[in-house]
Design a protein around this motif. Sequence first.
Motif, PDB file in Angstrom:
ATOM      1  N   LYS A  20      -4.152   7.778   1.285  1.00 62.93           N
ATOM      2  CA  LYS A  20      -4.521   7.638   2.698  1.00 62.93           C
ATOM      3  C   LYS A  20      -3.674   8.556   3.580  1.00 62.93           C
ATOM      4  O   LYS A  20      -4.174   9.158   4.522  1.00 62.93           O
ATOM      5  CB  LYS A  20      -4.336   6.186   3.135  1.00 62.93           C
ATOM      6  N   GLU A  30      -4.960   3.745  -0.249  1.00 61.01           N
ATOM      7  CA  GLU A  30      -5.968   2.781   0.157  1.00 61.01           C
ATOM      8  C   GLU A  30      -6.729   2.312  -1.076  1.00 61.01           C
ATOM      9  O   GLU A  30      -6.895   3.048  -2.025  1.00 61.01           O
ATOM     10  CB  GLU A  30      -6.918   3.360   1.205  1.00 61.01           C
ATOM     11  N   GLU A  31      -7.150   1.094  -1.006  1.00 60.79           N
ATOM     12  CA  GLU A  31      -7.876   0.509  -2.141  1.00 60.79           C
ATOM     13  C   GLU A  31      -9.354   0.438  -1.826  1.00 60.79           C
ATOM     14  O   GLU A  31      -9.800   0.190  -0.779  1.00 60.79           O
ATOM     15  CB  GLU A  31      -7.331  -0.878  -2.446  1.00 60.79           C
ATOM     16  N   GLU A  89       1.072   6.558   1.347  1.00 54.91           N
ATOM     17  CA  GLU A  89       0.278   5.366   1.597  1.00 54.91           C
ATOM     18  C   GLU A  89      -1.044   5.530   0.853  1.00 54.91           C
ATOM     19  O   GLU A  89      -1.652   6.609   0.899  1.00 54.91           O
ATOM     20  CB  GLU A  89       0.016   5.200   3.089  1.00 54.91           C
ATOM     21  N   LYS A 109      -7.632   8.465  -3.294  1.00 59.96           N
ATOM     22  CA  LYS A 109      -7.174   7.168  -2.796  1.00 59.96           C
ATOM     23  C   LYS A 109      -5.932   7.294  -1.923  1.00 59.96           C
ATOM     24  O   LYS A 109      -5.455   6.309  -1.373  1.00 59.96           O
ATOM     25  CB  LYS A 109      -6.880   6.214  -3.960  1.00 59.96           C
ATOM     26  N   ASN A 164       0.815  -1.219   0.000  1.00 55.01           N
ATOM     27  CA  ASN A 164       0.000   0.000   0.000  1.00 55.01           C
ATOM     28  C   ASN A 164       0.852   1.273   0.000  1.00 55.01           C
ATOM     29  O   ASN A 164       0.359   2.347   0.310  1.00 55.01           O
ATOM     30  CB  ASN A 164      -0.979  -0.007   1.176  1.00 55.01           C
TER      31      ASN A 164
END
Length: 149
Positions: free
Chosen positions: A84, A148-149, A146, A82, A33
């Motif tokens: 994070k 996120e998905e 970082e 996306k 990530n």
Amino acid sequence: MTTPEEKLAELGLALPPLRPALGDYVGCVRTGNLLFTAGQGVDEFHGKLGRDLTVEEGYLAAQQSMLNLFSVVKNEIGELSKIKQFVKVLGMVNSTEDFTDHPKVLNGASDLIGKVFGEKGKHGRSAVGMAQLPNNTAIEIEMIIEIEE
């Protein structure tokens, strides 16, 4: 909720087109990530801080370099929302030996991250001087984020 792209538009800023790589490398590498970007310079600002460019011009160069990085990231993950967390920003400043305002120059990048991403934009940072950068660009920035998905 406002997207990062909408926030940039509110600030009167736009993502530039991707800059071509100057060698056999990619704009970013994703592992798990985390996204590690290659360094992004700028086409608009050349020369040394402390001789050819003012701190204010360096600030604008750092902001433009970050916009270039946002374009790289958007190309990789599709949407800046996306992201994070910004983890680390490394800013390299093409500067004279006696120039000491590297942090003020890098604030151009950090301030933009904060305006667009708020708390997600809190990051560690290094601001260092360099004897020279490719193509005599004023600044080059790389970062770790970082996602996120």
